[in-house]
Design a protein around this motif. Sequence first.
Motif, PDB file in Angstrom:
ATOM      1  N   TYR A  15      -1.315   4.447   4.756  1.00  0.00           N
ATOM      2  CA  TYR A  15      -1.934   4.863   4.032  1.00  0.00           C
ATOM      3  C   TYR A  15      -3.274   3.470   3.965  1.00  0.00           C
ATOM      4  O   TYR A  15      -3.911   2.565   2.906  1.00  0.00           O
TER       5      TYR A  15
ATOM      6  N   VAL B  57      -4.505   0.942   5.545  1.00  0.00           N
ATOM      7  CA  VAL B  57      -4.408  -0.729   6.424  1.00  0.00           C
ATOM      8  C   VAL B  57      -4.434  -1.138   7.310  1.00  0.00           C
ATOM      9  O   VAL B  57      -4.365  -0.833   8.274  1.00  0.00           O
TER      10      VAL B  57
ATOM     11  N   ALA C 122       0.637  -1.408  -0.301  1.00  0.00           N
ATOM     12  CA  ALA C 122      -0.256   0.197   0.290  1.00  0.00           C
ATOM     13  C   ALA C 122       0.908   1.333   0.412  1.00  0.00           C
ATOM     14  O   ALA C 122       0.373   2.455   0.143  1.00  0.00           O
TER      15      ALA C 122
END
Length: 586
Positions: free
Chosen positions: A93, A95, A15
């Motif tokens: 990001y 996740v 990511a």
Amino acid sequence: MARYTDDSREKVRDAVDFVDLVGSRIELRKAGVRRYVGLCPFHDERSPSFGIDPVEKLYYCFGCGEGGDVFKFAMETETLGFGEALELLADRYNVQLERTEEDPRAAEKRERRERLHSLLERTAVYYVRLLWESPEAAGAREYLAARGLKEPTLREFRVGYSSASWDRVVAASERAGYSAGELLAAGLASRSRGRAGLIDRFRGRLMFPWADARGRVLGFGARSLAPDDQPKYLNSAEGEVFHKGRQVYGTHIARTAAAKAGSVVLVEGYTDVIALHQAGIRNAVGQMGTALAEGQAAELAKLSPSVSLCLDADAAGQEATHRAAGVLRALPNPPEVRVVPLPPGSDPAEVASAPGGTDDVEAMLRRAVPFARWQVEVALARGDLSSAEGRDKLLAETSAVLSKLPPSVLREELVRLVAGRLGLSEGLAASALGRTGSGSAPRANGNGGSAHRAMDRREQAELAFLSLCLAFPVPGAGRLAALDGDAALSSDLIRRAAAHLRDHLAAPAAGLPPSDDALCALIAEIVMRAGALEDAEASELDRAGYMLDLARLERDIATARVAETPLSDLAVERQRVLGQLRRLTR
């Protein structure tokens, strides 16, 4: 620190936008199909020797030898452990991390902290909504407007307002399922002396959330709006998540700008920080009070190698500057300390909010001076120049400052300054001030990482071969499969790198063990070397492979001669390899 699954780790790696991540620290320029270069963030340099591969998400500096993957970059630049870096990147990001099985007590502790963070977050949202929507907060809005602070910047810092009601937060939180113990642990409630149950800790105040590097709310600083509402500033109680001595206000917003600027500006109050950000000084943070704690100093040193003290220009501000500089300079790896001169009697928020404030603040920051110069100038401004006794006292005071400086241009300039102000010849001043103490040479910038290792010709040839295997993966895979690492390669580290590439040639960043920094750095170096081989031809891989074979055979022949064993087979093989090299050369 919680442990996360390998799958979570790989999801985070996938990511991360590595150009975005590294580009938040340094300026990058594209230098190839899969290569970006820039000035190394780990040591001083004037021409770029640092590069990244945005696909493999690896970095390496050929100047200082620092290298690794996305997690190592976050760990080094943010001064974090692996788990903390993983969490930071996952947050950035978006996740979702999956945990491995936890000890029940550890899981219980983690879940409690998550609930406290959730409670603090929902309370911060409530305070912000109240500030901008409630008629009760009209006075708070007027106060902020009078300070020249505007809504977009105030919303960015999540400034809010707490209702004057006795138990608005307590009641709402209990309805949402939070316990009295959690409200107390989060620092949002107090026990009442005159009524049953809990009451809100903050009532009728401006609310300034404190956040960690990930932007999670840890607690609040609250400013009273009425003169009789004391104390003027009230913080969250020290507890499970809030520790004022370790927090620097605005770090989560300022950290990227501080990294890019190479400096962080330290001011005193909440509104000082917000006003400077509003004026475009995005690397400003606040110490929140007149005393900088050691934990706060350590956080500042993580942000940048240079700290500019921009505290109030009154006598209390000067004393705070002395104390803050002392704490910063006492750190094991101290940052450079500079002092920003403010107009007499002013504070940073006043300068930033005045007409033309942005230009004035930028000019003020450009006039920042080394702490030693500021000490000498303050001493000369305060001292008695009218008598010999006063000048002697000043000479002793400035000598105490200059004796700690190594021989330098700055020291010579300050000697001339003192001589001129005290009416002494430069020779006499230099003699009086020339006693050097325990001053040390200027500290090199950097993060104290490993020195760039020196490589011999054999190691260079081995890394060239591995880089070409990566640049030409189809023939490279065959070469690696046939390679006898124990016989052909010079060190255990290079043999481990070859074994890793043999199994991960298509994705060399995958499967790197988090605890093996040396392997991670070497793989990063090989990837960066391969990225620079865009104009190479596949025949260069064959040549590099034969060169390794030739070097191995010559070592074997030398060993055989010492042992007085037959050389014929080795000699025939050597001639064959030399023939192949001659063919490639033709």
